[in-house]
Design a protein around this motif. Structure first.
Motif, short mmCIF file in Angstrom:
data_model
loop_
_atom_site.label_atom_id
_atom_site.label_comp_id
_atom_site.label_asym_id
_atom_site.label_seq_id
_atom_site.Cartn_x
_atom_site.Cartn_y
_atom_site.Cartn_z
N ASP A 269 0.82 -1.21 0.00
CA ASP A 269 0.00 0.00 0.00
C ASP A 269 0.86 1.27 0.00
O ASP A 269 0.52 2.25 -0.66
N TRP A 270 1.96 1.23 0.75
CA TRP A 270 2.82 2.41 0.76
C TRP A 270 3.55 2.56 -0.58
O TRP A 270 3.70 3.68 -1.10
N ALA A 272 2.41 1.76 -3.41
CA ALA A 272 1.41 2.27 -4.36
C ALA A 272 0.84 3.62 -3.93
O ALA A 272 -0.03 4.17 -4.61
N GLN A 273 1.32 4.15 -2.79
CA GLN A 273 0.83 5.41 -2.23
C GLN A 273 -0.69 5.39 -1.99
O GLN A 273 -1.41 6.35 -2.31
N ASN A 274 -1.14 4.27 -1.40
CA ASN A 274 -2.55 4.11 -1.07
C ASN A 274 -2.88 4.52 0.36
O ASN A 274 -4.04 4.44 0.77
N LYS A 277 -3.06 10.84 3.02
CA LYS A 277 -2.03 11.86 2.91
C LYS A 277 -2.02 12.80 4.13
O LYS A 277 -3.03 12.95 4.82
#
Length: 289
Positions: A269-270, A272-274, A277
């Motif tokens: 997830d990190w 893929a920047q899921n 923010k």
């Protein structure tokens, strides 16, 4: 302590643009009670051009506890919290299923000389709480319980002990205490502690069973109920611990979990920047290879 099981030396570690002293995890002792990670930051003197800048990075399965002795740090997270951490206050952020935060020198100090000194701590969550929603709690210095006992000043930074309760919202049986002495004193804490106990000497020294122990080492007790030692004058130390979990905890980068699948998902997830923010921040710490 009269029943020291393990002596853990403080080891240098690089966290980007800042060196720290790592205490936990240690190869022979991964956790003490629910405490999974402890870094001693500083003491550091930063120039007008040097600042702490830890960009947004993720956590799962733990609560972070930040406690400063000197200096100041600006905390921002994906929940929307924006808080300046000052000495004596307690920052408690629970990651649960996932949170992102940054830690930086406040804007008004970035072009001035400043100091930074404190502890960064991770407390693992119970298995049934690992996937809870993230949350944040800030306890001002004046709300931390403090009292005198046999010549020792005691602060209950988090958890419960001595029949008292810190306002920090912990999720398991634990304690994190500061003890300071203005004269040589005998400390008997056995009846007030439980589970596993660790003792970190910040300043001064203690005596136990004919041995003298100085700063930059963590002492782990075999049995917290036998916790007794002497503090030298002007010493400051931290005692932490609690009831250990029945399950093993896996630690990888900024993630703590009772199963490796959760950690792998957090990594993916990190990557893929899921993750959520941090408002107002665009940079981030890349996933280490």
């Amino acid at each position: 302590m009269s029943n020291i099981h393990t002596i853990i030396p403080e080891r240098a570690a690089d966290i980007g643009n800042f060196m720290v002293g790592r205490l936990l995890p240690f190869r022979k002792k991964r956790m003490v009670g629910p405490f999974a990670f402890i870094d001693h930051m500083g003491p550091a003197q930063l120039s007008e051009t040097e600042n702490l800048d830890v960009p947004p990075h993720p956590h799962v399965g733990l609560s972070t506890l930040t406690y400063l002795f000197e200096g100041s740090m600006m905390h921002r997270d994906s929940i929307g919290s924006v808080v300046e951490i000052k000495p004596g206050a307690v920052n408690w952020m629970t990651a649960g299923k996932g949170v992102v935060h940054s830690e930086r020198t406040p804007e008004y100090l970035r072009k001035e000389k400043k100091s930074l000194h404190g502890l960064q701590i991770w407390v693992a969550l119970p298995k049934d709480k690992e996937d809870i929603a993230p949350s944040f709690h800030h306890t001002p210095k004046e709300h931390v319980p403090q009292w005198e006992q046999e010549g020792i000043t005691i602060k209950l930074i988090a958890g419960s002990a001595f029949g008292k309760q810190s306002p920090v919202p912990v999720y398991s049986e634990l304690y994190f205490l500061e003890l300071s002495s203005n004269a040589r004193s005998t400390v008997r804490l056995g009846k007030d502690l439980y589970g596993e106990s660790g003792l970190y000497i910040l300043q001064g020294a203690i005596h136990s069973d004919g041995h003298r122990y100085e700063p930059k080492q963590l002492l782990v007790a075999k049995d917290s109920s036998l916790c007794e030692f002497e503090m030298e004058k002007d010493s400051i130390l931290y005692i932490f611990g609690g009831t250990p979990f029945p399950e093993e905890r896996h630690i990888h980068w900024n993630f703590v979990a009772s199963d490796k699948e959760t950690i792998q998902k957090a990594r993916d997830d990190w990557q893929a920047q899921n993750f959520p923010k941090v408002p107002g921040e665009t940079d981030f710490v890349p996933l280490p290879k």
